[in-house]
Design an enzyme around this catalytic site. Structure first.
Site, short mmCIF file in Angstrom:
data_model
loop_
_atom_site.label_atom_id
_atom_site.label_comp_id
_atom_site.label_asym_id
_atom_site.label_seq_id
_atom_site.Cartn_x
_atom_site.Cartn_y
_atom_site.Cartn_z
N ILE A 34 0.86 -1.18 0.00
CA ILE A 34 0.00 0.00 0.00
C ILE A 34 0.90 1.24 0.00
O ILE A 34 1.66 1.46 0.94
CB ILE A 34 -0.94 0.00 1.21
CG1 ILE A 34 -1.80 -1.28 1.22
CG2 ILE A 34 -1.83 1.23 1.20
CD1 ILE A 34 -2.65 -1.47 -0.02
N GLN A 87 -10.25 5.04 -0.29
CA GLN A 87 -10.79 4.34 -1.45
C GLN A 87 -11.64 3.14 -1.03
O GLN A 87 -12.72 2.92 -1.59
CB GLN A 87 -9.64 3.87 -2.34
CG GLN A 87 -9.02 4.96 -3.19
CD GLN A 87 -10.00 5.48 -4.21
OE1 GLN A 87 -10.40 4.77 -5.13
NE2 GLN A 87 -10.42 6.72 -4.05
N VAL A 117 -6.54 -0.52 -5.45
CA VAL A 117 -7.58 -0.62 -4.42
C VAL A 117 -8.91 0.02 -4.83
O VAL A 117 -9.87 0.02 -4.06
CB VAL A 117 -7.11 0.03 -3.08
CG1 VAL A 117 -5.90 -0.70 -2.54
CG2 VAL A 117 -6.81 1.51 -3.26
N GLY A 118 -9.01 0.55 -6.03
CA GLY A 118 -10.22 1.27 -6.41
C GLY A 118 -11.46 0.42 -6.44
O GLY A 118 -12.51 0.79 -5.92
N GLU A 119 -11.37 -0.77 -7.07
CA GLU A 119 -12.55 -1.62 -7.23
C GLU A 119 -12.78 -2.57 -6.07
O GLU A 119 -13.93 -2.82 -5.69
CB GLU A 119 -12.42 -2.45 -8.52
CG GLU A 119 -13.15 -1.89 -9.71
CD GLU A 119 -12.33 -0.86 -10.47
OE1 GLU A 119 -12.87 -0.25 -11.40
OE2 GLU A 119 -11.16 -0.66 -10.12
#
Length: 785
Positions: free
Chosen positions: A650, A659, A724-726
């Site tokens: 990360i 997010q 990590v968006g979806e």
């Protein structure tokens, strides 16, 4: 007054200091956004600007018989009204209208004929010297149509579904069947067979779609577009109008949310450029909130999942089929069912995916496309199976845990899903969960705990980056990336600052300009792995150029050193323990002594495809959820969510956590609120406003706890990072569904789970105690919606 073209370049606040990858750094663009310095696509002005307002069709299929424009033309300030009758010269071939993410088929071409393909289709553009005049005149346009019979109801036309074309980058058709799934299902003692339905959802970012075209004195067009890729927008405009790229610049330095709605250029862009070329003036076209419902959406989808298990819970068969809507002109596709062959170990798997062409605009990607539907159905079915075999839902998943993708017979590059299960369950207190539904209550509310698994692809594209170190110590790094609110400005500057040992406030990352080095479209949670790797790569090249300069300095021991002996920290190049001894020189001093005002370089980041193709690359999550249900009113409160995520290294936990939290909120919205309703008699979406299209609001959001398990994936990217968006959204709606069952004993198989469904068993796909070792499900064609 003409808008200046020197857009704000976000920089960290003074005093932020030295940072490293993995530090939780606040957004560098935060101040620009909250003070109004950040300007969006509809906030750029020019002398003599013309304002365009779109007129949309009111029928779903047919053709325009007459356009009555006299009343509109008579409005003071109206300059022109464009339609199929007088549109400027444009290219006609489908090829020129295909953007970089277009599916197979014929893209929609505004104003190319009198034909009507869907309700809400743009049919005229009113241009005036003020927005108010254009808006009023647009309301006076009258249209007579020759109407034809339309079809907009997926569930009424499942029988004419077809296999989609494979001509779309990124689409993976379902793999071939393994084993004999139907025979294994029929022979198994424990079975679940159920059908699931998800209605249409529309993107509703705060910033509505807009395009501002600034007409230069030399005919150069500078376009500000609400887009997830300035270069994709430039690609389409250049091809549609035959404009050389050197006469066209597209910018999107700030994007007020997109969630997939900006992956493909929307019709406002074509209409704005069309008007600017016709009038040779600057033009702005802004869509209204209602018009945000007149282009793509998350497709309506029907699914059937059949799971069979032996008495000990071992999966014997997985069958998953999905039928989704598409347009008449294009085959929009999603990866819906493939996840069911990856998540759990099973020797007999059969997957199927088909489309039904309807009289709608082509659907488009919406956060976690495909997975939001496919994994939802699978994870609800797995919960049903857990009750059928009498196992805890988490225990069932661990019992069938897969260390590799059985369908492709490939290992995962990294898979820390087991750690997600363990750490998420511990944080949530899952071990205290009673098995039986309706066993927890507080006052008038039933309490339920549910969980689900999430998975999303960990993608990497190719990208270029450019870096310049200036004599005053400033580092400027650029790539035509996009920040749709995800933190791209911040993370890229952070990666560069860490690589070069500079304070974050001394680093500027430039993005959102089609003239910058090539970058992929911002989508699929791939930007950090792609652009971030390019940024680190270009900084490494810059380090080597600076090291070469230092080796020319005779009075310093760098000449005898190796590059591996050098570190960049605290604004200096530091040599420790080299053959000639240790020393340090600031980067500013180095450039001054070398007589350089700046040092620059560029870098092309290409994925190691030969290495990556040997693995399945994915992010994973485990979502644990608590709901409280008022059974009398059917209201559901999601009071607690723990999301445990494995997404590689990360880069910025503060932004990554935001997010995931945003994804969880949207998952709650998908579960309980969001659906666009159509009147199929008219073929029209009816609740096309934020007053009627319900989304989760502050009162719907309670305790959200996010944890990241340790993972480092150097197969996906040189940074070890995934995206990590979806993943934050995937599995949330399923966890809510499963928690509602645990609270009430009522199984709901369609989203959103509105109060009428929660308090009334047997509505649509819903049934009580449905998964106790029997097949369930209704023929969706028999269910009226």
């Amino acid at each position: 007054m003409t808008s200046p073209h020197n857009d704000v370049q976000p920089v960290a606040e003074p005093g932020t200091g030295y940072v490293r990858k993995g530090d939780g750094v606040p957004r560098v663009d935060g101040r620009a956004k909250v003070t109004g310095q950040a300007r969006y696509a509809a906030e750029h002005l020019a002398d003599g600007m013309i304002f365009g307002v779109v007129v949309n069709s009111t029928i779903a299929k047919g053709r325009i018989a007459t356009l009555q424009l006299d009343a509109a033309r008579a409005v003071p300030g109206v300059v022109e009204i464009l339609s199929h009758l007088n549109r400027p010269r444009m290219r006609k071939l489908d090829l020129f209208y295909k953007d970089m993410t277009a599916p197979a088929g014929s893209p929609f071409k505004p104003f190319h004929s009198d034909g009507i393909l869907y309700s809400g289709q743009p049919i005229a553009l009113v241009l005036a010297d003020s927005f108010e005049a254009a808006r009023y005149a647009a309301s006076l346009v009258r249209v007579q149509y020759v109407q034809e019979e339309h079809e907009t109801h997926l569930l009424s036309h499942l029988e004419r579904s077809h296999k989609p074309s494979r001509l779309k980058a990124g689409f993976s058709p379902p793999p071939d069947e393994t084993g004999d799934a139907q025979a294994a299902f029929d022979a198994a003692p424990m079975q679940v067979s159920a059908e699931y339905y998800a209605g249409v959802e529309h993107h509703n970012p705060m910033e509505m779609h807009a395009s501002t075209v600034l007409w230069g004195e030399d005919g150069h067009l500078t376009v500000y577009d609400k887009s997830q890729s300035s270069q994709n927008s430039r690609w389409m405009v250049s091809h549609v109008f035959g404009i050389p790229k050197h006469r066209l610049t597209v910018k999107n330095p700030f994007v007020g949310g997109a969630f997939g709605s900006g992956l493909r250029p929307q019709y406002n862009l074509i209409l704005a450029v069309m008007a600017a070329l016709h009038l040779k003036r600057s033009v702005r076209v802004v869509l209204t909130r209602q018009q945000m419902f007149t282009f793509g959406h998350r497709p309506e989808t029907w699914q059937r999942v059949q799971l069979a298990a032996r008495a000990d819970g071992t999966l014997a068969a997985v069958l998953h089929e999905a039928i989704a809507e598409t347009a008449r002109i294009e085959d929009y596709v999603e990866v819906v069912v493939n996840w069911s062959g990856q998540l759990y170990k099973c020797d007999n798997v059969k997957l199927g995916y088909r489309l039904v062409a309807l009289d709608h605009y082509s659907p488009i990607d919406m956060r976690a496309p495909g997975a939001a539907h496919g994994i939802h159905a699978l994870e609800v079915a797995m919960d049903e199976l857990s009750y059928a075999v009498g196992m805890d839902p988490l225990a069932l998943r661990l019992h069938n845990y897969s260390e590799r993708d059985e369908a492709q017979d490939l290992p995962y590059s990294t898979k820390e899903l087991r750690a997600c299960y363990e750490q998420g369950a511990a944080r949530f207190g899952w071990s205290q969960r009673p098995m039986a539904p309706r066993s927890m209550r507080e006052g008038h509310e039933l309490i339920g705990w549910g969980m689900a698994t999430g998975q999303w692809d960990a993608m990497q594209m190719f990208a270029r980056a450019h870096a310049e170190l200036h004599a005053d110590g400033r580092l400027v790094v650029g790539s035509a990336a996009t920040d749709i609110g995800t933190g791209t400005y911040t993370v890229m500057a952070q990666i560069a600052a860490d690589a070069m040992g500079l304070q974050l406030e001394d680093v500027v990352f430039r993005l959102g300009d089609s003239t910058l080095p090539v970058a992929p479209i911002e989508g699929g949670s791939s930007h950090v792995a792609t652009v971030g790797s390019a940024v680190e790569g270009v900084c490494e090249k810059l380090q080597k150029k600076l090291f070469a300069l230092a080796r020319r300095l005779d009075d310093l021991p760098f000449a005898k050193a190796r590059f591996a002996d050098v570190q960049f920290r605290e604004g200096s190049m530091v040599l420790q323990g080299g053959p000639g001894g240790s020393c340090a020189i600031s980067l500013q001093q180095l450039l001054a002594r070398a007589g350089e005002t700046r040092v620059e370089t560029k870098y092309l980041m290409l994925p190691n495809i030969l290495k990556q193709k040997k693995y399945v690359r994915a992010t994973h999550s485990a979502v644990f959820c608590e709901v409280r249900v008022d059974e009398d009113f059917g209201t559901v409160r999601v009071t607690r969510v723990v999301s445990a995520v494995a997404a590689g290294r990360i880069m910025n936990p503060q932004l990554a956590r935001s997010q995931i939290m945003g994804g969880v909120v949207w998952g709650i919205s998908q579960a309980l609120h969001e659906e666009t309703h159509a009147d199929h008699r008219l073929g029209r979406f009816m609740n096309h406003s934020l007053a009627e299209y319900h989304v989760a609001v502050q009162a719907d959001v309670h305790d959200i706890d996010v944890l990241f398990v340790e993972e480092d994936d150097r197969i996906v990217s040189r940074l070890g990072a995934k995206g990590v968006g979806e993943i934050g959204m995937v599995g949330v709606a399923a966890a809510v569904t499963n928690a509602i069952y645990h609270a009430t004993g009522r199984r709901i198989r369609s989203t959103p789970m509105t109060p009428d469904k929660v308090m009334t068993p047997g509505m649509g796909w819903e049934a009580r105690d449905s998964a106790v070792g029997i097949g369930v499900g209704l023929d969706p064609r028999s269910v009226a919606r």
